[in-house]
Design a protein around this motif. Structure first.
Motif, mmCIF file in Angstrom:
data_model
loop_
_atom_site.group_PDB
_atom_site.id
_atom_site.type_symbol
_atom_site.label_atom_id
_atom_site.label_comp_id
_atom_site.label_asym_id
_atom_site.label_seq_id
_atom_site.Cartn_x
_atom_site.Cartn_y
_atom_site.Cartn_z
ATOM 1 N N LEU A 144 0.830 -1.207 0.000
ATOM 2 C CA LEU A 144 0.000 0.000 0.000
ATOM 3 C C LEU A 144 0.866 1.259 0.000
ATOM 4 N N CYS A 145 1.906 1.279 0.835
ATOM 5 C CA CYS A 145 2.807 2.443 0.845
ATOM 6 C C CYS A 145 3.458 2.626 -0.520
ATOM 7 N N HIS A 146 3.915 1.527 -1.104
ATOM 8 C CA HIS A 146 4.538 1.606 -2.420
ATOM 9 C C HIS A 146 3.549 2.119 -3.470
ATOM 10 N N MET A 147 2.325 1.624 -3.442
ATOM 11 C CA MET A 147 1.346 2.045 -4.448
ATOM 12 C C MET A 147 0.938 3.503 -4.273
ATOM 13 N N ILE A 148 0.923 4.016 -3.052
ATOM 14 C CA ILE A 148 0.690 5.452 -2.858
ATOM 15 C C ILE A 148 1.812 6.224 -3.541
ATOM 16 N N GLU A 149 3.050 5.813 -3.292
ATOM 17 C CA GLU A 149 4.219 6.477 -3.885
ATOM 18 C C GLU A 149 4.201 6.362 -5.406
ATOM 19 N N GLU A 150 3.958 5.180 -5.905
ATOM 20 C CA GLU A 150 3.953 4.935 -7.354
ATOM 21 C C GLU A 150 2.886 5.778 -8.050
ATOM 22 N N THR A 151 1.687 5.774 -7.497
ATOM 23 C CA THR A 151 0.588 6.510 -8.108
ATOM 24 C C THR A 151 0.839 8.008 -8.036
ATOM 25 N N ALA A 152 1.286 8.499 -6.886
ATOM 26 C CA ALA A 152 1.554 9.936 -6.735
ATOM 27 C C ALA A 152 2.680 10.392 -7.663
ATOM 28 N N ARG A 153 3.719 9.568 -7.802
ATOM 29 C CA ARG A 153 4.836 9.923 -8.691
ATOM 30 C C ARG A 153 4.350 10.066 -10.126
ATOM 31 N N HIS A 154 3.521 9.134 -10.564
ATOM 32 C CA HIS A 154 3.032 9.215 -11.938
ATOM 33 C C HIS A 154 1.983 10.303 -12.113
ATOM 34 N N LEU A 155 1.303 10.681 -11.053
ATOM 35 C CA LEU A 155 0.427 11.858 -11.134
ATOM 36 C C LEU A 155 1.241 13.103 -11.413
ATOM 37 N N GLY A 156 2.430 13.174 -10.853
ATOM 38 C CA GLY A 156 3.326 14.290 -11.174
ATOM 39 C C GLY A 156 3.672 14.317 -12.650
ATOM 40 N N HIS A 157 3.907 13.136 -13.217
ATOM 41 C CA HIS A 157 4.162 13.067 -14.660
ATOM 42 C C HIS A 157 2.928 13.531 -15.440
ATOM 43 N N LEU A 158 1.749 13.073 -15.003
ATOM 44 C CA LEU A 158 0.515 13.505 -15.674
ATOM 45 C C LEU A 158 0.349 15.019 -15.581
ATOM 46 N N ASP A 159 0.676 15.596 -14.425
ATOM 47 C CA ASP A 159 0.615 17.057 -14.262
ATOM 48 C C ASP A 159 1.462 17.770 -15.314
ATOM 49 N N ILE A 160 2.695 17.326 -15.434
ATOM 50 C CA ILE A 160 3.629 17.980 -16.354
ATOM 51 C C ILE A 160 3.179 17.814 -17.793
ATOM 52 N N ILE A 161 2.815 16.596 -18.171
ATOM 53 C CA ILE A 161 2.402 16.359 -19.557
ATOM 54 C C ILE A 161 1.143 17.161 -19.866
ATOM 55 N N ARG A 162 0.191 17.180 -18.957
ATOM 56 C CA ARG A 162 -1.047 17.934 -19.195
ATOM 57 C C ARG A 162 -0.752 19.426 -19.366
ATOM 58 N N GLU A 163 0.129 19.966 -18.540
ATOM 59 C CA GLU A 163 0.472 21.386 -18.687
ATOM 60 C C GLU A 163 1.138 21.648 -20.032
ATOM 61 N N LEU A 164 1.997 20.757 -20.477
ATOM 62 C CA LEU A 164 2.631 20.914 -21.781
ATOM 63 C C LEU A 164 1.617 20.813 -22.922
#
Length: 176
Positions: A144-164
């Motif tokens: 669960l801790c890993h999946m929180i980290e994994e999902t949040a990290r990729h949300l950061g990628h989604l943030d950047i790509i969406r802004e671009l």
């Protein structure tokens, strides 16, 4: 999946872990709202052409399956996964021909299945999959801790790509 609330500030450990994971998961669909198919599959990073909105959603879906079904529960891989022994390590991200709506629906369904899978398990339950055979089994708490980290990290990628793609940032809607 609709955006969910943060878990209560004083809730127990399980409620905190599953609550934070569900919150991160809910942001995935939000980050995709209003995107065209073309933009969902647009390759913006020349050195990382698989890093698209659609590719990330597919990656998150298969991470859910891998961690909760294959690793935690030890469900045998019957060939339904996108990975093969000699295939590309990011094969799950080859989704140019898959509509974003389908990828999001598959992600939501996999998240629901993950939640059903762990509902009755103790946080101390350990993996039954391939890592267990190597003596490296993680607890559900770890997963669960890993999946929180994994999902949040990729949300950061989604943030950047969406802004671009269209200037949408954080929790705002796409510009009109």
């Amino acid at each position: 999946m609709t955006v969910v609330s943060r878990p209560p500030l004083t809730s127990d450990e399980r409620t905190q872990l599953t609550g934070w994971l569900d919150l991160q998961r809910s942001f995935v669909r939000m980050k995709c709202e209003g995107l065209s198919e073309e933009d969902a599959h647009r390759k913006l990073l020349p050195t990382s052409p698989l890093m698209t909105i659609a590719g990330l959603v597919a990656h998150l879906r298969w991470n859910e399956y891998s961690w909760f079904q294959l690793n935690l529960m030890g469900v045998p891989d019957t060939g339904q996964t996108p990975w093969t022994e000699d295939g590309h390590p990011d094969a799950e991200m080859f989704v140019d021909d898959v509509p974003l709506a389908q990828l999001l629906d598959e992600y939501d369904a996999e998240c629901a299945r993950s939640n059903e899978t762990i509902a009755g398990l103790s946080l101390d339950e350990v993996e039954k999959g391939p890592y267990a055979a190597k003596g490296e089994a993680a607890s559900l708490r770890y997963v669960l801790c890993h999946m929180i980290e994994e999902t949040a990290r990729h949300l950061g990628h989604l943030d950047i790509i969406r802004e671009l793609l269209d200037g949408t940032t954080s929790y705002t809607k796409a510009p009109e």
